[in-house]
Design an enzyme around this catalytic site. Sequence first.
Site, PDB file in Angstrom:
ATOM      1  N   ASN A  71     -14.245   5.335   4.469  1.00 60.29           N
ATOM      2  CA  ASN A  71     -14.399   4.450   5.620  1.00 60.29           C
ATOM      3  C   ASN A  71     -13.511   4.829   6.806  1.00 60.29           C
ATOM      4  O   ASN A  71     -13.888   4.591   7.954  1.00 60.29           O
ATOM      5  CB  ASN A  71     -14.159   2.995   5.218  1.00 60.29           C
ATOM      6  CG  ASN A  71     -15.280   2.474   4.352  1.00 60.29           C
ATOM      7  OD1 ASN A  71     -16.432   2.862   4.489  1.00 60.29           O
ATOM      8  ND2 ASN A  71     -14.935   1.591   3.428  1.00 60.29           N
ATOM      9  N   HIS A  96      -4.497   5.964  -1.665  1.00 61.25           N
ATOM     10  CA  HIS A  96      -5.176   5.875  -0.366  1.00 61.25           C
ATOM     11  C   HIS A  96      -4.218   6.195   0.791  1.00 61.25           C
ATOM     12  O   HIS A  96      -4.657   6.510   1.882  1.00 61.25           O
ATOM     13  CB  HIS A  96      -5.750   4.470  -0.203  1.00 61.25           C
ATOM     14  CG  HIS A  96      -7.080   4.392   0.460  1.00 61.25           C
ATOM     15  ND1 HIS A  96      -8.015   5.400   0.446  1.00 61.25           N
ATOM     16  CD2 HIS A  96      -7.645   3.388   1.174  1.00 61.25           C
ATOM     17  CE1 HIS A  96      -9.094   5.012   1.117  1.00 61.25           C
ATOM     18  NE2 HIS A  96      -8.889   3.809   1.569  1.00 61.25           N
ATOM     19  N   ASN A 111      -9.902   1.373   7.757  1.00 62.47           N
ATOM     20  CA  ASN A 111     -11.286   1.259   8.207  1.00 62.47           C
ATOM     21  C   ASN A 111     -11.443   1.216   9.723  1.00 62.47           C
ATOM     22  O   ASN A 111     -12.569   1.252  10.215  1.00 62.47           O
ATOM     23  CB  ASN A 111     -11.942   0.029   7.579  1.00 62.47           C
ATOM     24  CG  ASN A 111     -11.994   0.122   6.071  1.00 62.47           C
ATOM     25  OD1 ASN A 111     -11.667   1.142   5.481  1.00 62.47           O
ATOM     26  ND2 ASN A 111     -12.395  -0.957   5.445  1.00 62.47           N
ATOM     27  N   TYR A 136      -5.154  -0.207  10.055  1.00 67.37           N
ATOM     28  CA  TYR A 136      -5.774  -0.187   8.735  1.00 67.37           C
ATOM     29  C   TYR A 136      -6.802   0.935   8.686  1.00 67.37           C
ATOM     30  O   TYR A 136      -7.344   1.362   9.698  1.00 67.37           O
ATOM     31  CB  TYR A 136      -6.386  -1.532   8.323  1.00 67.37           C
ATOM     32  CG  TYR A 136      -5.338  -2.546   7.932  1.00 67.37           C
ATOM     33  CD1 TYR A 136      -4.725  -2.477   6.691  1.00 67.37           C
ATOM     34  CD2 TYR A 136      -4.962  -3.539   8.812  1.00 67.37           C
ATOM     35  CE1 TYR A 136      -3.755  -3.403   6.334  1.00 67.37           C
ATOM     36  CE2 TYR A 136      -3.985  -4.464   8.457  1.00 67.37           C
ATOM     37  CZ  TYR A 136      -3.386  -4.382   7.217  1.00 67.37           C
ATOM     38  OH  TYR A 136      -2.423  -5.283   6.872  1.00 67.37           O
ATOM     39  N   TYR A 187       0.807  -1.225   0.000  1.00 66.51           N
ATOM     40  CA  TYR A 187       0.000   0.000   0.000  1.00 66.51           C
ATOM     41  C   TYR A 187       0.839   1.274   0.000  1.00 66.51           C
ATOM     42  O   TYR A 187       0.305   2.363  -0.158  1.00 66.51           O
ATOM     43  CB  TYR A 187      -0.916   0.035   1.231  1.00 66.51           C
ATOM     44  CG  TYR A 187      -1.897  -1.104   1.285  1.00 66.51           C
ATOM     45  CD1 TYR A 187      -2.958  -1.175   0.390  1.00 66.51           C
ATOM     46  CD2 TYR A 187      -1.763  -2.112   2.228  1.00 66.51           C
ATOM     47  CE1 TYR A 187      -3.863  -2.220   0.434  1.00 66.51           C
ATOM     48  CE2 TYR A 187      -2.668  -3.170   2.278  1.00 66.51           C
ATOM     49  CZ  TYR A 187      -3.711  -3.216   1.386  1.00 66.51           C
ATOM     50  OH  TYR A 187      -4.605  -4.249   1.424  1.00 66.51           O
TER      51      TYR A 187
END
Length: 187
Positions: free
Chosen positions: A112, A20, A66, A64, A15
């Site tokens: 989220n 993001h 969320n 993470y 990631y």
Amino acid sequence: MKYLIVGLGNIGAEYRDTRHNIGFKVLDAFAEASNIVFSTQRYGDVAQVRVKNKILVLLKPSTYMNLSGEAVRYWMNKENIPLENVLIIVDDIALPFGAIRIKGKGSDGGHNGLKNIAALLGTQNYARIRFGVGNEFVRGAQIDYVLGNFTEEQSRELPDRMKVACDAIKAFCLSGLTFAMNNFSNK
């Protein structure tokens, strides 16, 4: 006076350079410019820096995206930081690449990470820097887009855009939300 500056992203090498993870990237740039390093602590990587008479606690949650609210709530309580001194840096597909918008409150806009923060804090009234990542994707491909890497052209422009975001962080802490909104939104 202490401030909690939270850059949202996902942990893991896969990631690292995704859209993001722009929150992580902005805080990495801020730390590098401040000559400080992050250490792994509970719920994330944390660094502290003094900017004039303010102490900034930089947080890259390890929960993470969320579940970011867990890390935010924990560090707010641990460092005794009031909600008005919290600033969240988040990617936003509703803004063109590199655009900055600063708001003192608002909806999660389908993000989220923001949704979880609002749920755990019990309010949407916290400051945020929305960093535009653009929306060049076909319908139904939003997840692949935000979890994709920046284009070569965007990667070349990213350092300048992140510097603007870093300056906005300093403005928020030193001069307040209204000043930061008036001087850095839409830059």
